[in-house]
Design an enzyme around this catalytic site. Sequence first.
Site, PDB file in Angstrom:
ATOM      1  N   HIS A  83       0.876  -1.028   0.043  1.00  0.00           N
ATOM      2  CA  HIS A  83       0.184   0.111   0.054  1.00  0.00           C
ATOM      3  C   HIS A  83       0.978   1.080   0.038  1.00  0.00           C
ATOM      4  CE1 HIS A  83      -3.951  -2.116   0.965  1.00  0.00           C
ATOM      5  NE2 HIS A  83      -3.030  -2.913   1.417  1.00  0.00           N
ATOM      6  N   ASN A 156     -10.205  -2.858   2.730  1.00  0.00           N
ATOM      7  CA  ASN A 156      -9.883  -2.790   1.236  1.00  0.00           C
ATOM      8  C   ASN A 156     -11.193  -2.608   0.495  1.00  0.00           C
ATOM      9  OD1 ASN A 156      -6.958  -3.328   1.293  1.00  0.00           O
ATOM     10  ND2 ASN A 156      -7.254  -5.679   1.302  1.00  0.00           N
TER      11      ASN A 156
HETATM   12 FE1  HDD Z   1      -2.300  -4.630   5.474  1.00  0.00          FE
HETATM   13  C1  HDD Z   1      -1.082  -1.855   5.160  1.00  0.00           C
HETATM   14  C2  HDD Z   1      -5.652  -3.549   4.560  1.00  0.00           C
HETATM   15  C3  HDD Z   1      -3.992  -7.971   5.482  1.00  0.00           C
HETATM   16  C4  HDD Z   1       0.157  -6.128   6.791  1.00  0.00           C
HETATM   17  N1  HDD Z   1      -3.260  -2.983   4.655  1.00  0.00           N
HETATM   18  C5  HDD Z   1      -2.378  -1.914   4.823  1.00  0.00           C
HETATM   19  C6  HDD Z   1      -3.274  -0.717   4.295  1.00  0.00           C
HETATM   20  C7  HDD Z   1      -4.306  -1.254   4.171  1.00  0.00           C
HETATM   21  C8  HDD Z   1      -4.445  -2.704   4.423  1.00  0.00           C
HETATM   22  C9  HDD Z   1      -5.626  -0.621   3.548  1.00  0.00           C
HETATM   23  C10 HDD Z   1      -2.649   0.564   3.920  1.00  0.00           C
HETATM   24  C11 HDD Z   1      -2.909   1.454   5.323  1.00  0.00           C
HETATM   25  C12 HDD Z   1      -2.313   2.965   4.921  1.00  0.00           C
HETATM   26  O1  HDD Z   1      -3.246   3.384   4.226  1.00  0.00           O
HETATM   27  O2  HDD Z   1      -1.524   3.383   5.382  1.00  0.00           O
HETATM   28  N2  HDD Z   1      -4.294  -5.517   5.039  1.00  0.00           N
HETATM   29  C13 HDD Z   1      -5.666  -4.702   4.775  1.00  0.00           C
HETATM   30  C14 HDD Z   1      -6.446  -5.697   4.587  1.00  0.00           C
HETATM   31  C15 HDD Z   1      -5.972  -6.977   4.879  1.00  0.00           C
HETATM   32  C16 HDD Z   1      -4.732  -6.799   5.027  1.00  0.00           C
HETATM   33  C17 HDD Z   1      -7.960  -5.310   4.119  1.00  0.00           C
HETATM   34  C18 HDD Z   1      -6.612  -8.273   5.126  1.00  0.00           C
HETATM   35  C19 HDD Z   1      -8.216  -8.463   5.400  1.00  0.00           C
HETATM   36  N3  HDD Z   1      -2.054  -6.684   5.919  1.00  0.00           N
HETATM   37  C20 HDD Z   1      -2.624  -7.731   6.135  1.00  0.00           C
HETATM   38  C21 HDD Z   1      -1.948  -8.950   6.615  1.00  0.00           C
HETATM   39  C22 HDD Z   1      -0.703  -8.344   7.011  1.00  0.00           C
HETATM   40  C23 HDD Z   1      -0.711  -6.778   6.810  1.00  0.00           C
HETATM   41  C24 HDD Z   1      -2.453 -10.251   7.013  1.00  0.00           C
HETATM   42  C25 HDD Z   1       0.422  -8.743   7.942  1.00  0.00           C
HETATM   43  C26 HDD Z   1       0.505  -9.884   8.554  1.00  0.00           C
HETATM   44  N4  HDD Z   1      -0.648  -3.974   5.802  1.00  0.00           N
HETATM   45  C27 HDD Z   1       0.203  -4.662   6.434  1.00  0.00           C
HETATM   46  C28 HDD Z   1       1.328  -3.970   7.038  1.00  0.00           C
HETATM   47  C29 HDD Z   1       1.004  -2.483   6.339  1.00  0.00           C
HETATM   48  C30 HDD Z   1      -0.338  -2.786   5.561  1.00  0.00           C
HETATM   49  C31 HDD Z   1       2.829  -4.204   6.332  1.00  0.00           C
HETATM   50  C32 HDD Z   1       1.994  -1.547   5.468  1.00  0.00           C
HETATM   51  C33 HDD Z   1       1.941  -0.276   5.669  1.00  0.00           C
HETATM   52  C34 HDD Z   1       1.409  -0.323   7.154  1.00  0.00           C
HETATM   53  O3  HDD Z   1       0.967  -1.525   7.315  1.00  0.00           O
HETATM   54  O4  HDD Z   1       1.010   0.451   7.734  1.00  0.00           O
HETATM   55  O5  HDD Z   1       1.757  -3.750   8.253  1.00  0.00           O
END
Ligand code: HDD
Length: 689
Positions: A83, A156
């Site tokens: 993202h 999402n």
């Molecule tokens: Fe995630 C970012 C949505 C599963 C780990 N995720 C991130 C963002 C969104 C989502 C909208 C951007 C937030 C922003 O604008 O800063 N992610 C989801 C949804 C998931 C999902 C709807 C499943 C239902 N994500 C998911 C899993 C993991 C992560 C299973 C790790 C185990 N996601 C992350 C992250 C991020 C992220 C690496 C990257 C930047 C942040 O968090 O702040 O931690």
Amino acid sequence: MDSAAKASKDAMNRVSDLPQGSGGETQQRDGSGVMTTDHGVPISDNQNTLKAGPRGPALLEDFVLREKIFHFDHERIPERIVHARGSGAHGTFTVTRAIPELTRAALFQEEGNSCETFTRFSTVAGSKGSKDTPRDVRGFATKFYTQEGNWDLVANNFAPFFIQDAMKFPDLVHAVKPEADRMFPQAASAHDTFWDFVGLMPETLHTVMWLMSDRALPRSFRMMEGFGVHTFRMVNADGDVSFVKFHWKPRLGMQSLLWDEAVKVSGADPDFNRRDLWEAIDRGEFPEYDLGIQVFDSEFADSQFYDVLDATKLIPEEDVPVQIIGTLQLNRNPDNFFAETEQVAFMPQNVPPGIDFTDDPLLQGRLFSYLDTQKSRLGTANFFQIPINAPRCPFANMQRDGMMQTLIHKGRSNYEPNSLDRAGEDPGPRPSDQGFQTIRRMDQREDANQKLRVRADKFADHFSHARLFYVSQTEVEQDHIAAAFTFELSKVDLPHVRINVLAQLRNIDEALAQRVAKGLDLDLPERAPAASETVEMQPSDALSILKNALETLKGRKIGVLVDDDSDQDEIDTLTSAIEAEGGTAALIAPRRGLRDGQLDGTPSVLVDAIALVLTEAAAEKLCKHKPAIDFVSDAFAHCKAIGHSDGAKPLLEKAGVSTDEGVVSLSDLPEAAKQRYFSREQKIWAAQS
Ligand code: HDD
């Protein structure tokens, strides 16, 4: 108020005395307009390095230069691991239906309650500088600054997710990101490693169906739904617990781009969605989304053949209707992209009392990952003090110090319990009965207390929901899905990977698998073994964009092609009619002059419909100009309404436009432009079907 309570309240006020939000208080503090160093020393010359003589070497002594370059060298922070590319907006959330029977969260106790919000939309796979319109999931994350702390709904625009267990998230992301040795393709799933993962992990297929659908190509962030994906829990003041799923419903309805359009938009305006959001808010056309919940109990959950803790499944809206409880309005663009949109830190762990998690293994992994990643991105455990992340309610605890500490905690009370109040000192904050209380686990199953690395039996079915999604689409949408699979797999070099995916597709829909195989010039392989029997579910109209299309001009832009000799009255009448219906008219001309856009740089992929206000002489002239021909032929191929003056006919003919109900007079255009004319696809995109 007794003295201890007063001292505690004072302490809370003190530590919460941060610059709030980004309403201007955090601007550089000097109002005099004088430029200074970071340390406040006035600067007299911002052009020239301090040198030994006019042509001499630069002097190390030049602290103005050194500080400027030093700061510049450190301007960037690591982009988000996923993202990375996003666009944000401030807003307001207002409760339209109180739900005290479901949750004790203060926000939802009364209709009309409201709080400030910050929302960030994003693409997932591409880097920060990639384009806005890849085939990809869109993030839809909202921070609600409630009176009981921040609630982050990190959603999402797809209802399901690719994997069931957080253990697979790094693998999924590695597979879809540019390949490790060559670092391409950027912002694209059409490559070997992604499809290799898909072919070997059939649990991805439901979400892959969404990814191959038009849901992955939103026309605008204002025109897509959002989903909290997981099942969450709500608990009311009496301790009664309900399961909930969160939904965002856009007031403008849903609309998507066609693939060919998205490809061209990425060249014509890589910032297409970002610009659209910014400009809409700037014009005062504030995007709005209703927040809905699906509410159910454990009896319902237990009676389904799938597990409500499995994030690769959804609950059809026809089974559990979405109840609207509030409205989000995005009404202010950020003042500073970096300070706000880049530094905002969303974390699913942020929930107020009254909202709680479930044992969904994907959600549980997320509860760790987001906190962890913020330290890596923002460099300090004190990232919560950055104005965009700080709660708007009082906050206080015994966490202290750390890099970039901006709070000045006074006194000695940095531990709890303490009896400093008995000596007349401020004892600091204490836990409260009203604080967050985790709901007790309610799983009565025999194996509930064993430590196991397994998947629950009900997680085994990977195809029923994928099929449900496919059969719920209109024929046009199914064509798009088939074309998307064909395109993506045609970019896969490893033959066995293509075959693996085809073998899986046979478990979803035989005709779909056949179409894709034909497009790839492959024989259908054996069906892949399925771990569980596929259940034929009742089609769900809610899953189709086209079945729910809203015929409106609101949020839509009409490109009006004019030339120097165009009839000004005709232009004025048309633009007023478009604006009266809530649309926007953009005047496009071969020479920009006073118009909104110049033809060669404003192809029709950037608008929702076109009007040709041309004299015959102008049309004849434009027949020799390729961008003009493309303007019209692309609009036709992308199923857009075309309104035209009589004089424009030569250009229509040259562009290969044949008459249909979407090709109309100028006066009929405002009505016709409320929809697209997909019947053209059969004629124009023959190879697709
Ligand atoms: Fe995630 C970012 C949505 C599963 C780990 N995720 C991130 C963002 C969104 C989502 C909208 C951007 C937030 C922003 O604008 O800063 N992610 C989801 C949804 C998931 C999902 C709807 C499943 C239902 N994500 C998911 C899993 C993991 C992560 C299973 C790790 C185990 N996601 C992350 C992250 C991020 C992220 C690496 C990257 C930047 C942040 O968090 O702040 O931690």
